[in-house]
Design a protein around this motif. Structure first.
Motif, PDB file in Angstrom:
ATOM      1  N   LYS A  52       0.846  -1.198   0.000  1.00 14.45           N
ATOM      2  CA  LYS A  52       0.000   0.000   0.000  1.00 14.45           C
ATOM      3  C   LYS A  52       0.878   1.244   0.000  1.00 14.45           C
ATOM      4  O   LYS A  52       1.923   1.282   0.638  1.00 14.45           O
ATOM      5  N   LYS A  53       0.413   2.266  -0.731  1.00 12.38           N
ATOM      6  CA  LYS A  53       1.184   3.498  -0.872  1.00 12.38           C
ATOM      7  C   LYS A  53       0.326   4.684  -0.466  1.00 12.38           C
ATOM      8  O   LYS A  53      -0.860   4.726  -0.761  1.00 12.38           O
ATOM      9  N   LEU A  55       0.204   8.790  -1.008  1.00 17.74           N
ATOM     10  CA  LEU A  55       0.736   9.848  -1.861  1.00 17.74           C
ATOM     11  C   LEU A  55       0.312  11.203  -1.308  1.00 17.74           C
ATOM     12  O   LEU A  55      -0.866  11.413  -1.007  1.00 17.74           O
ATOM     13  N   GLU A 127       5.834   9.991  -1.754  1.00 14.57           N
ATOM     14  CA  GLU A 127       5.179   8.687  -1.752  1.00 14.57           C
ATOM     15  C   GLU A 127       5.782   7.876  -0.610  1.00 14.57           C
ATOM     16  O   GLU A 127       7.011   7.764  -0.510  1.00 14.57           O
ATOM     17  N   LEU A 129       5.719   4.218   0.599  1.00 16.75           N
ATOM     18  CA  LEU A 129       5.357   2.856   0.217  1.00 16.75           C
ATOM     19  C   LEU A 129       5.578   1.938   1.414  1.00 16.75           C
ATOM     20  O   LEU A 129       6.668   1.919   1.990  1.00 16.75           O
ATOM     21  N   CYS A 130       4.547   1.199   1.779  1.00 26.70           N
ATOM     22  CA  CYS A 130       4.647   0.257   2.887  1.00 26.70           C
ATOM     23  C   CYS A 130       5.121  -1.088   2.337  1.00 26.70           C
ATOM     24  O   CYS A 130       4.482  -1.652   1.448  1.00 26.70           O
ATOM     25  N   GLU A 131       6.248  -1.557   2.828  1.00 25.74           N
ATOM     26  CA  GLU A 131       6.730  -2.892   2.500  1.00 25.74           C
ATOM     27  C   GLU A 131       6.722  -3.706   3.791  1.00 25.74           C
ATOM     28  O   GLU A 131       6.498  -3.154   4.869  1.00 25.74           O
ATOM     29  N   GLN A 143      13.970   7.620  -4.686  1.00 30.22           N
ATOM     30  CA  GLN A 143      13.963   7.029  -3.351  1.00 30.22           C
ATOM     31  C   GLN A 143      14.940   7.799  -2.476  1.00 30.22           C
ATOM     32  O   GLN A 143      16.103   7.974  -2.839  1.00 30.22           O
TER      33      GLN A 143
END
Length: 172
Positions: A52-53, A55, A127, A129-131, A143
């Protein structure tokens, strides 16, 4: 003369209809899309999960001191909600600080970045970003850093808070 009165009446009706529509639309839109006013607090539907991201697009104010974007577990103020990640851009030091706050205890602050990406009076795109093990943070497509999770229940991270010297143009 009667013809001109009829014509002007028709014009008034058209103008009225047009005005009603233009005034009605924004009011209606606010119900579905709350205005992105800073400070902002919004709900992340279903919470965070790997893949899930979040923004955030906006414009930095002309003479900024700082702004912050936080992902939290709810929006409670007393006791304060746990903060999974807070990104704080500090313009005087040109730093992008990251931290968490769990059960009232701040974690170890991180500040190392390859460059400071924010420019006064310019647009930006952040952004998050969930990792599985971390948040990966991108600014304007590059990044910038990773922030390893300090809150293990990712779905509990369900609120975004934004404050400081910026305007929000889009959230997603």
């Amino acid at each position: 003369m009667a013809g001109s009165v009829a014509d002007s009446d028709a014009a008034v009706k058209l103008d009225d209809g047009h005005l009603n529509n233009s005034l009605g639309s924004p009011v209606q839109a606010d119900v579905y899309f709350p205005r992105l006013i800073v400070p902002f607090c919004g709900h992340i539907k279903g919470g965070m999960r790997p893949g899930k991201k979040v923004l955030v697009m906006g414009i930095v104010d002309l003479n900024p001191e700082s702004f912050a974007i936080s992902l939290t577990c709810g929006d409670s103020e007393d006791p304060p909600a746990d903060v999974a990640i807070e990104l704080k851009a500090v313009f005087t030091d040109r730093q992008l600080l990251r931290n968490s706050c769990i059960s009232g205890e701040k974690g170890e602050e991180q500040s190392a970045i390859p460059y400071f990406p924010f420019i006064p009076d310019q647009p930006f795109r952040v952004e998050i970003l969930c990792e599985h093990p971390r948040f990966r943070v991108f600014v304007d497509g590059h990044q910038l850093f990773d922030f390893y999770h300090r809150i293990q229940t990712l779905s509990a991270i369900d609120t975004i808070k934004i404050n400081g010297d910026l305007q929000i143009t889009k959230l997603g």
